[in-house]
Write an enzyme that holds these catalytic residues in place. Structure first.
Site, PDB file in Angstrom:
ATOM      1  N   ASP A 226      47.420   1.836  23.593  1.00 50.20           N
ATOM      2  CA  ASP A 226      46.311   2.016  24.533  1.00 50.20           C
ATOM      3  C   ASP A 226      46.164   3.484  24.898  1.00 50.20           C
ATOM      4  O   ASP A 226      47.133   4.126  25.311  1.00 50.20           O
ATOM      5  CB  ASP A 226      46.594   1.192  25.804  1.00 50.20           C
ATOM      6  CG  ASP A 226      45.360   1.026  26.673  1.00 50.20           C
ATOM      7  OD1 ASP A 226      44.259   1.373  26.219  1.00 50.20           O
ATOM      8  OD2 ASP A 226      45.511   0.542  27.802  1.00 50.20           O
ATOM      9  N   HIS A 359      36.911  -6.305  23.217  1.00 47.85           N
ATOM     10  CA  HIS A 359      37.033  -5.366  24.332  1.00 47.85           C
ATOM     11  C   HIS A 359      36.562  -3.960  23.985  1.00 47.85           C
ATOM     12  O   HIS A 359      35.811  -3.349  24.746  1.00 47.85           O
ATOM     13  CB  HIS A 359      38.493  -5.350  24.814  1.00 47.85           C
ATOM     14  CG  HIS A 359      38.779  -4.371  25.895  1.00 47.85           C
ATOM     15  ND1 HIS A 359      38.090  -4.350  27.087  1.00 47.85           N
ATOM     16  CD2 HIS A 359      39.686  -3.350  25.974  1.00 47.85           C
ATOM     17  CE1 HIS A 359      38.561  -3.383  27.866  1.00 47.85           C
ATOM     18  NE2 HIS A 359      39.529  -2.751  27.209  1.00 47.85           N
TER      19      HIS A 359
END
Ligand code: HEM
Ligand SMILES: *[C@@H]1O[C@H](CO)[C@@H](O)[C@H](O)[C@H]1NC(C)=O
Ligand SMILES: *[C@@H]1O[C@H](CO)[C@@H](O)[C@H](O)[C@H]1NC(C)=O
Ligand SMILES: *[C@@H]1O[C@H](CO)[C@@H](O)[C@H](O)[C@H]1NC(C)=O
Ligand SMILES: *[C@@H]1O[C@H](CO)[C@@H](O)[C@H](O)[C@H]1NC(C)=O
Ligand SMILES: *[C@@H]1O[C@H](CO)[C@@H](O)[C@H](O)[C@H]1NC(C)=O
Ligand SMILES: *[C@@H]1O[C@H](CO)[C@@H](O)[C@H](O)[C@H]1NC(C)=O
Ligand SMILES: *[C@@H]1O[C@H](CO)[C@@H](O)[C@H](O)[C@H]1NC(C)=O
Ligand SMILES: CC(=O)N[C@H]1CO[C@H](CO)[C@@H](O)[C@@H]1O
Length: 500
Positions: A226, A359
């Site tokens: 991430d 996402h």
């Protein structure tokens, strides 16, 4: 003989491996493979910028532009009890401790052991008598995040799930962000600051974040790398990598020359959206196992579970984009910044590679919007969060049930909350009709962060064999514990306008 020489070279490589890893992680910042490199702001370079046009890195707080690279971080939320004491201590003793971007990235000096940044809510600025100008009275920064919770899709009433300190938007005035490589350093700096400010502030909430251990460093709690989809900021980022969005500094920083506002004190500051997002990791893993996307002759049930997770996120756990490798993880595509953003979704109109609901496609639709990846530059944010809470315990994993809170201490920086965080959450992630491709006019919610006040959410495109089928998510694997909107002012504003 042979055995011992193998042994010797084996332990040598362990030593070398350890040495290079320790080097990357011993400082304040981590540098997981796949992240875009930070610039070096040598003294000569930023001195020149200080006096000429361009960004004043000595004036911009250090956390704003560096992304998700913190090792340990504490978020300390406070209310102001005594305005005169707070202002005078801020100017005399806290200001010299606040870390600028230049201090952090100047390779002619040693990187500071600890980063300290500060930000204020609207009620904090009002309490301090800093009036007017930043935003109008209907901007979510002005009304506070609690008042924005319906727009964000949080279940109501928020008192059921929110941290109490975030509910009372009138009492939460500011936050300190303290980062270092050890919890001891972070705690020592916090104790130091509290000793300086004494009773002029009161603690409202505290959250400890930490990069995950070992090879999970840089990965959030569901297991995905991430912090690799970040925009390159003009005047800061040394390189624009293939497929990376490039934004003007005014997308992130307030009051740059190309802005039309006249609030000069706020120049070089940035709006900070904070969210404490709880993640139900064992429940997420059970959902993946129970709904594994099986491709006959290609994957095992475990790989099918991983494929479902990748389709929800738009990337494999390694960071590899499913737009580039739809059926199998190829970790080398995740860890290489020359490749890991090199896709546009331009021809991805069949929900085969990356679903419209994934996402990363919801939060950065790339070519979906205009055919131009820079078509909506103001809807870019810099994400600067960090995981919080412990690793999943064996008991939690075995029972498929979260008993200890963990998640993402989400932080984003942008020059406007309504164009940045709020837009992404409300208009894109929570909007089943976004992005409305003719073949898939209702792609459904973002399965990771899309929120519908706790109600079941339909998501299209996860099932590879039936790509128009809705899958209904009955559990929110990400749950809001609340947050607040802040403004992270420039160093000079902290010393003058805020302290005056
Ligand atoms: C617990 C909650 C969240 C988790 C687990 C999560 C996880 C991830 C992961 C794994 C990625 C892909 C890696 C990367 O591109 O860096 C990503 C990208 C991203 N996320 Fe999240 N995220 C969360 C919350 C949010 C929220 C609340 C927002 C904004 C409203 C957001 C906006 C983004 C954006 C803009 C990207 C980059 C997309 C791109 O440029 O390709 N995320 N997130
Ligand atoms: C933390 O960083 C400092 C340098 O700032 C270094 O001396 C120390 O060894 C590091 N500690 C750990 C546990 O990595
Ligand atoms: C840049 O920021 C520093 C620190 O706030 C300030 O002292 C300096 O005057 C600024 N330079 C310019 C040209 O604004
Ligand atoms: C700092 O970085 C610049 C640019 O990468 C490099 O030329 C210079 O040698 C570096 N200086 C030090 C002291 O490492
Ligand atoms: C106030 O700001 C919001 C968000 O930036 C904007 O949508 C709205 O039009 C503004 N309202 C007025 C009255 O200027
Ligand atoms: C900013 O100041 C300029 C020059 O005084 C003026 O023309 C302009 O209308 C102002 N803009 C705003 C948004 O107040
Ligand atoms: C946890 O979920 C997995 C996958 O559905 C299942 O096989 C297992 O039996 C569950 N364990 C318990 C204790 O419910
Ligand atoms: C899928 O879910 C969406 C959003 O809830 C809904 O509008 C749509 O009608 C559903 N499609 C089907 C085929 O059930
Ligand atoms: C600016 C604004 O609308 N603030 C309100 C946010 O919500 C709290 C609690 O409901 C009110 O007290 C504030 O006035």
């Amino acid at each position: 003989m042979r055995f011992s020489s193998i042994c010797a070279s084996f332990s040598l490589s362990i030593l070398l491996g350890f040495a290079s890893q320790a080097q990357a992680s011993s400082g304040l910042l981590i540098d997981p493979p796949g992240f875009q490199p930070l610039p070096v702001l040598s003294r000569k370079k930023h001195a020149a910028r200080d006096s000429g046009p361009g960004l004043n890195f000595s004036n911009i707080q250090g956390d704003i532009l560096i992304g998700m690279r913190k090792n340990k971080e504490v978020f300390f939320f406070f209310g102001i009890q005594s305005v005169p004491t707070f202002k005078s201590k801020l100017a005399s003793d806290i200001y010299p401790l606040i870390t600028s971007t230049a201090q952090l990235l100047d390779n002619t000096t040693t990187m500071p052991a600890t980063l300290l940044n500060i930000a204020f809510s609207q009620s904090g600025l009002t309490t301090l008598g800093v009036s007017g100008g930043l935003v109008n009275s209907s901007d979510p920064f002005a009304t506070g995040q609690a008042n924005d919770s319906v727009n964000l899709g949080d279940p109501q009433p928020i008192t059921n799930n929110w941290i109490p300190g975030f509910v009372d938007t009138n009492s939460l005035h500011g936050m300190f962000l303290i980062c270092s490589n050890t919890t001891e350093n972070v705690n020592a700096e916090l104790a130091h600051i509290r000793a300086i400010l004494g009773d002029s502030i009161v603690e409202i909430h505290r959250l400890h974040g930490a990069a995950r251990p070992g090879s999970e460093q840089g990965h959030e709690h569901f297991g995905f790398l991430d912090g690799i989809g970040q925009p390159a900021v003009d005047g800061f980022s040394p390189t624009v990598f293939p497929g990376q969005a490039e934004v003007a500094a005014s997308a992130i920083l307030f009051g740059q020359t190309d802005d039309s506002n006249n609030v000069t004190w706020a120049q070089d500051g940035s709006f900070l959206a904070f969210r404490q997002l709880k993640q139900l990791v064992p429940e997420f893993n059970k959902f993946l196992a129970d709904n594994a996307v099986l491709v006959p002759g290609v994957n095992t049930p475990a790989e099918g579970a991983a494929l479902l997770g990748a389709r929800m996120m738009g990337r494999w756990k390694s960071g590899a984009p499913i737009a580039l490798t739809p059926l199998k993880d190829i970790p080398s595509l995740g860890t290489n910044p020359q490749i890991n953003n090199d896709f546009t979704f331009l021809n991805e109109v069949d929900n085969f590679g990356c679903p419209f609901s994934a996402h990363i496609r919801k939060t950065n639709p790339r070519a979906d919007l205009t055919g131009d990846i820079n078509g909506f530059p103001t809807h870019h944010i810099i994400r600067a969060g960090i995981p919080y809470g412990p690793e999943v315990t064996p008991t939690e994993a075995a029972s498929n049930t979260t008993t200890i809170e963990r998640g993402l201490a989400f932080v984003s920086y942008q020059s406007s909350i309504p164009n940045g965080f709020q837009f992404l959450q409300q208009r894109w992630a929570n909007n089943p009709k976004f992005f409305p491709h003719p073949n898939f006019p209702v792609p459904g919610f973002d399965p990771v962060i899309g929120a519908f006040e706790g109600k079941p959410r339909n998501v299209q495109g996860l099932d590879l064999a039936h790509r128009t089928r809705n899958i209904t998510l009955y559990t929110d694997f990400v749950q809001s514990r609340g947050g607040e909107y802040f403004f992270a002012p420039s160093l000079s504003a902290i010393l003058t306008t805020i302290s005056a």
